[in-house]
Design a protein around this motif. Sequence first.
Motif: not given
Length: 119
Positions: A52-58, A92-94, A117-119
């Motif tokens: 966190n922050p995440v770009s793909e997998l949380l 999956d946050f991608s 937070q998603k980057l």
Amino acid sequence: MLGPGTPDYFNSIGYSASFGARFTLADINSPGGQIGVGIDEFELTDIIVFPNPVSELLVLKSQHYVKNVSIFDTRGRLIENIMCSGKETSIDFSRYSKGLYMLTIVCDDGIFQKKVQKL
């Protein structure tokens, strides 16, 4: 604080429902003293989300059995509801846009919120 003249118990509710706070009811200040609500609160370390922050997998890890995770945007709109069955899950946050999201995590013995937070 909600404002001058607002009873203490409203100020407590507004504060405890702020972003990043646990979504459990706490003792509420009332004009007559403390009102105990009888709900066990989780410690901040009982549920962790990373990175966190995440770009793909949380990844979400909990000491409690997780039933589901709801993801909300900053406007309070439900983005996704994920059914879970265990103490660990990956999300999956991608496919989400950059920004802040609130996770509402429903466990076998309570509800918890985390800001991501998603980057």
